[in-house]
Write an enzyme that holds these catalytic residues in place. Structure first.
Site, PDB file in Angstrom:
ATOM      1  N   ASP A   1       0.788  -1.221   0.000  1.00 29.54           N
ATOM      2  CA  ASP A   1       0.000   0.000   0.000  1.00 29.54           C
ATOM      3  C   ASP A   1       0.821   1.272   0.000  1.00 29.54           C
ATOM      4  O   ASP A   1       0.319   2.331  -0.369  1.00 29.54           O
ATOM      5  CB  ASP A   1      -0.962  -0.015   1.188  1.00 29.54           C
ATOM      6  CG  ASP A   1      -2.107  -1.004   0.985  1.00 29.54           C
ATOM      7  OD1 ASP A   1      -2.496  -1.230  -0.172  1.00 29.54           O
ATOM      8  OD2 ASP A   1      -2.590  -1.565   1.980  1.00 29.54           O
TER       9      ASP A   1
ATOM     10  N   TYR B   1     -10.050  -1.083   1.596  1.00 35.45           N
ATOM     11  CA  TYR B   1      -9.815  -1.188   3.041  1.00 35.45           C
ATOM     12  C   TYR B   1      -9.569   0.171   3.684  1.00 35.45           C
ATOM     13  O   TYR B   1      -9.010   1.081   3.074  1.00 35.45           O
ATOM     14  CB  TYR B   1      -8.629  -2.118   3.328  1.00 35.45           C
ATOM     15  CG  TYR B   1      -9.077  -3.505   3.722  1.00 35.45           C
ATOM     16  CD1 TYR B   1      -9.660  -3.739   4.958  1.00 35.45           C
ATOM     17  CD2 TYR B   1      -8.968  -4.570   2.846  1.00 35.45           C
ATOM     18  CE1 TYR B   1     -10.114  -4.999   5.324  1.00 35.45           C
ATOM     19  CE2 TYR B   1      -9.414  -5.840   3.187  1.00 35.45           C
ATOM     20  CZ  TYR B   1      -9.983  -6.041   4.434  1.00 35.45           C
ATOM     21  OH  TYR B   1     -10.441  -7.286   4.790  1.00 35.45           O
TER      22      TYR B   1
ATOM     23  N   HIS C   1      -7.147 -13.617   2.886  1.00 28.41           N
ATOM     24  CA  HIS C   1      -5.986 -12.757   2.681  1.00 28.41           C
ATOM     25  C   HIS C   1      -5.331 -12.493   4.025  1.00 28.41           C
ATOM     26  O   HIS C   1      -5.901 -12.768   5.083  1.00 28.41           O
ATOM     27  CB  HIS C   1      -6.385 -11.436   2.023  1.00 28.41           C
ATOM     28  CG  HIS C   1      -7.441 -10.675   2.769  1.00 28.41           C
ATOM     29  ND1 HIS C   1      -8.786 -10.990   2.709  1.00 28.41           N
ATOM     30  CD2 HIS C   1      -7.359  -9.622   3.611  1.00 28.41           C
ATOM     31  CE1 HIS C   1      -9.471 -10.165   3.468  1.00 28.41           C
ATOM     32  NE2 HIS C   1      -8.626  -9.323   4.041  1.00 28.41           N
TER      33      HIS C   1
ATOM     34  N   HIS D   1      -3.115  -9.475   6.293  1.00 28.08           N
ATOM     35  CA  HIS D   1      -2.663  -8.090   6.457  1.00 28.08           C
ATOM     36  C   HIS D   1      -1.397  -8.125   7.302  1.00 28.08           C
ATOM     37  O   HIS D   1      -1.435  -8.562   8.460  1.00 28.08           O
ATOM     38  CB  HIS D   1      -3.713  -7.244   7.178  1.00 28.08           C
ATOM     39  CG  HIS D   1      -4.997  -7.073   6.436  1.00 28.08           C
ATOM     40  ND1 HIS D   1      -5.172  -6.132   5.452  1.00 28.08           N
ATOM     41  CD2 HIS D   1      -6.183  -7.732   6.537  1.00 28.08           C
ATOM     42  CE1 HIS D   1      -6.399  -6.206   4.988  1.00 28.08           C
ATOM     43  NE2 HIS D   1      -7.034  -7.180   5.623  1.00 28.08           N
TER      44      HIS D   1
ATOM     45  N   ASP E   1      13.013   3.549  16.172  1.00 24.27           N
ATOM     46  CA  ASP E   1      14.382   3.927  16.526  1.00 24.27           C
ATOM     47  C   ASP E   1      14.382   4.390  17.980  1.00 24.27           C
ATOM     48  O   ASP E   1      14.188   5.567  18.282  1.00 24.27           O
ATOM     49  CB  ASP E   1      14.875   5.036  15.587  1.00 24.27           C
ATOM     50  CG  ASP E   1      16.315   5.458  15.874  1.00 24.27           C
ATOM     51  OD1 ASP E   1      16.931   4.903  16.809  1.00 24.27           O
ATOM     52  OD2 ASP E   1      16.821   6.346  15.164  1.00 24.27           O
TER      53      ASP E   1
ATOM     54  N   GLU F   1      26.084  -7.888  12.132  1.00 23.36           N
ATOM     55  CA  GLU F   1      26.922  -6.892  12.805  1.00 23.36           C
ATOM     56  C   GLU F   1      26.641  -6.926  14.308  1.00 23.36           C
ATOM     57  O   GLU F   1      25.578  -7.350  14.758  1.00 23.36           O
ATOM     58  CB  GLU F   1      26.648  -5.502  12.243  1.00 23.36           C
ATOM     59  CG  GLU F   1      27.131  -5.314  10.816  1.00 23.36           C
ATOM     60  CD  GLU F   1      26.882  -3.897  10.327  1.00 23.36           C
ATOM     61  OE1 GLU F   1      27.852  -3.121  10.260  1.00 23.36           O
ATOM     62  OE2 GLU F   1      25.723  -3.578  10.023  1.00 23.36           O
TER      63      GLU F   1
ATOM     64  N   LEU G   1      20.543   1.466  17.841  1.00 25.49           N
ATOM     65  CA  LEU G   1      19.793   0.336  17.301  1.00 25.49           C
ATOM     66  C   LEU G   1      18.400   0.761  16.830  1.00 25.49           C
ATOM     67  O   LEU G   1      17.829   1.736  17.314  1.00 25.49           O
ATOM     68  CB  LEU G   1      19.644  -0.755  18.363  1.00 25.49           C
ATOM     69  CG  LEU G   1      20.942  -1.311  18.967  1.00 25.49           C
ATOM     70  CD1 LEU G   1      20.612  -2.349  20.041  1.00 25.49           C
ATOM     71  CD2 LEU G   1      21.833  -1.911  17.881  1.00 25.49           C
TER      72      LEU G   1
END
Length: 753
Positions: free
Chosen positions: A376, A461, A510, A512, A519, A657, A664
């Site tokens: 979308d 939707y 379906h 979703h 962050d 890493e 992170l």
């Protein structure tokens, strides 16, 4: 004075007294209007959050004018542009690099240059391509730089561009011309000459890179209701890869389980009497499947939430503050809502919290349904967040905010009142205790939250996006799905792929899946990842050595590498998973925030699928990676139309890493499997169709921070609980005895369609 005069005067006096009593009684029944007090000003950041602010319409217009005058190539407005033209596809904010922003916010550095990101489609070139430019500084740009290769490692091929509204119009014109070749068939099957039928796109568009062949499903179109539940059994495959519209062609036709080379062949078989036709009457608006028109007259209004003394939150520009919370909010026209610099009690908890993508993947025994994998973001999650309906989509007295965007036009558009902010009383205690031993008292706190909400309508939707901020220091992110199901024509073994919900309508199964970027900066940028879970150990009973006891104990683990921190979708995950800081709280534990995911996701696309890498973020319910400026998003709007060679493949972000004491990012997938059923008509309901996650403080504080809330309630058996001085709840009868000011209802959401 005569007796008659006395009686007259006495009668007048009684009438006057009666009138005064009536007036007084009437005044008592008509409450005074609520007097709004200015909210407590908590925000002292002096406009710093404007570094994250969405572009203004004037800034967008300035960028368009600059590009028109400085690129040296002819530009056609995107709403009129053919594939063989050059055009400006979109203009949005170029979010500055995090290091620059933090130097400005925290270190007294210079304000980062305000810049825009412009996406251009260059079709009128020897090598047609998509190019992205950073344009600045705003508000008066003087430079632009091509960042395409820097972002994507090379040029972006032209066939990956999202389909524009003009392209859909040209495709529809082609389909209508082709339908005219089957007049007898259409009259028999659908009581139509084709003009009363509407097409619904599918995606992706083909089977390999470079393809641009799309199945379009045809439905009966009935004004005032959703056509998505009225398929007629006819689907067409259109090849629109050529830059010359005149060379587009209809490649294949599907009807009621059979494939044909053209509409002419379909007509020929019908005329010959060898085609099985399902006769469908043209639906009537008052009886069509899926009508949302009310069936009963309105009754007395339901409960209404209002603020007796006005909102307790404050909004200044793009920042909202509320009882210790401070959040900068915005909207990306493609990926939707994005929040930055989320602080609680002055400390940054989250640098960025943003929606990345919404996937809807279908199954069916019809070609359109079985090939649909909507991404979308390529359609425009933020762009199609329309005006919210006051009193239904959000509380009547919420604050409504306009959002602006520039996409497929040279003129900025405004979705008025398309984001709402409100304080929500969940009618549930945040915490409480009734003491019935030793001493008798009651203490508690209402669970009031600040909510930032927007709703996107993506074809059929409707996604309700909520970001909620609790008095305990927790952040809650939640999405609900509503709107119409997408359907296929019911034929053959259709119930292998869903449930029949109408005479000829198959509600197709379906999933979703929704992806978010979080962050977190927990007590600073440098964090590690820690898991905690329970195990049992069998030990001899310390006071009875001949017996054993099963003792639960806590298993803690620090995850060192990205590969360890990538948790597959639907696989068991540690029950406690936290971003931890090097600094301890008062009790010696690392200050942390816990990620708690609530999801009922379906199965991810098999990894041997040719298009799986384009949605490889969906492999993981949670993946934690080192933050990199060159990995700003987990996907790309160009992945939809070329999922076989994805422009951005999230799987490449995970390369083992180290994630110890690093900046992170948590990438979170939530979702649910949806098998449509009769109760999805007319619309899917939000009940049971909500998923999301929490960010919860875990030893971040020394105690629950809500103890400082001015809404706290405490009274003991020795106090008069009905006294306003002892119990703030006792003050409500007077403090809230006022009539809320309700602005007149207005809705302008149809103006920009």
């Amino acid at each position: 004075m005569s007796l008659k005069t006395v009686l007259i005067l006495l009668g007048l006096a009684l009438a006057t007294i009666f009138a005064l009593v009536c007036v007084l009684l009437t005044r008592e029944k008509t409450p005074r209007s609520c007097q709004h007090l200015p909210p407590e000003q908590e925000d002292t950041e002096d406009g710093q959050s404007l570094v994250f602010a969405d572009l203004t319409p004037e800034e967008m217009s300035q960028v368009v004018r600059y590009l028109q005058g400085n690129l040296g190539v002819p530009l056609v407005e995107a709403s009129r542009a053919k594939p063989s033209d050059n055009c400006i596809a979109s203009v949005d904010l170029q979010v500055p690099a995090k290091a620059e922003v933090l130097r400005f916010l925290d270190g007294g550095g210079a304000r980062p240059a305000r810049e825009a990101l412009a996406v251009l489609y260059f079709g009128n070139q020897a090598d047609p391509n998509i190019t992205e430019y950073v344009v600045g500084p705003l508000p008066t740009p003087v430079y632009h730089r091509d960042v395409t290769v820097q972002k994507y490692g090379g040029k972006v091929p032209y066939h990956r561009r999202p389909v524009t509204g003009k392209e859909y119009m040209d495709i529809n014109a082609l389909v209508q011309r082709e339908l005219k070749k089957a007049p007898h068939f259409l009259a028999a099957c659908c009581e139509s000459d084709g003009t009363s039928l509407v097409t619904l796109t599918t995606a992706p568009r083909g089977f390999k890179s470079g393809d641009r062949m799309t199945w379009f499903v045809l439905f009966h179109n009935v004004a005032g209701t959703g056509y998505y539940l009225s398929p007629v059994g006819l689907e067409v495959l259109v090849d629109h890869r050529d830059l010359q519209v005149s060379r587009w062609q209809l490649h294949k036709v599907f009807y009621n389980g059979r494939y044909f080379a053209s509409t002419g062949d379909l007509e020929q078989e019908f005329v010959a009497g060898v085609l099985e036709v399902i006769i469908l009457k043209q639906p009537q608006a008052d009886a069509v499947l899926g009508s949302m028109r009310p069936r009963r007259p309105p009754e007395s209004p339901g409960p209404l939430q209002f603020e007796p003394q006005g909102p307790r939150y404050s909004i200044r520009g793009n920042r909202v503050t509320f009882q210790g919370w401070s959040i900068a909010f915005g909207m990306n026209p493609n990926t939707g809502p994005r929040l930055f610099d989320i602080r609680y009690r002055g400390e940054r908890i989250v640098y960025e919290l943003s929606l990345q993508e919404a996937l809807a993947l279908y199954g069916s025994n019809c070609p359109g349904g079985m090939s649909t994998r909507y991404l979308d973001g390529s359609f425009g999650i933020g762009r199609f967040a329309y005006e919210l309906v006051r009193g239904l989509d959000c509380p009547y007295t919420a604050t409504y905010v306009d959002r602006h965007y520039l996409a497929e036009t040279d003129t900025p558009k405004t979705n008025q009142n398309s984001l709402c902010i409100f304080e929500h009383d969940s009618a549930l205690p945040l915490r409480r205790h009734f003491s019935d031993s030793q001493s008798f008292y009651y203490g508690g706190l209402r669970r009031n939250t600040l909510v930032i909400r927007t709703i996107s309508t993506l074809i059929n939707y409707d996604y309700i996006w909520d970001f909620m901020f609790h008095g305990s220091g927790a952040v809650e992110v939640r999405v609900h799905a509503s709107g119409y199901i997408s359907s296929s024509f019911f034929h053959g073994q259709g119930t292998d792929y869903g449930n029949r919900v109408g005479p000829h309508t198959l509600g197709t199964m379906h999933l979703h899946h929704i992806h978010y970027k979080v962050d977190l900066d927990v007590d600073g940028q440098l964090n590690s990842l820690e898991t905690q879970d329970m195990e049992y150990e069998f030990v001899k009973d310390p006071w009875s050595s001949q017996n054993t006891i099963e003792r639960p104990y806590l298993r803690r683990e620090r995850l060192e590498k990205e590969d360890e921190a990538a948790f597959p979708l639907n696989a068991p995950m540690p029950r406690y998973l936290s971003f931890v800081s090097p600094s301890p709280n008062k009790w010696g534990h690392p200050r942390s925030y816990r990620i708690q995911v609530i999801s009922f996701a379906g199965k991810h696309l098999p990894t041997n699928s040719s298009m799986e890498r384009s949605i490889s973020w969906g492999r993981y319910q949670l993946a934690v990676t080192r933050r990199k400026e060159e990995e700003p998003t987990s996907t790309s709007i160009y992945n939809q139309n070329d999922p076989w060679t994805p422009t951005v493949a999230f799987a490449d972000f995970i390369n083992n890493e180290t994630i110890t004491n690093q900046d992170l990012v948590a990438w979170i997938t939530v979702g649910f499997l949806h098998i449509p059923h009769a109760e999805d008509v007319p619309n899917t309901v939000t009940v049971g169709n909500g998923v999301g996650f929490f960010l919860r403080p875990y030893n971040y504080f020394n105690e629950d921070p809500s103890v400082d809330s001015p809404d706290s309630v405490y009274f003991s058996s020795e106090q008069d609980a009905g006294a306003c001085g002892a119990n703030p709840l006792a003050c409500l009868s007077s403090a809230a005895a006022c009539a809320p000011h309700l602005p007149p209802f207005h809705f302008g959401g149809f103006l920009n369609l």
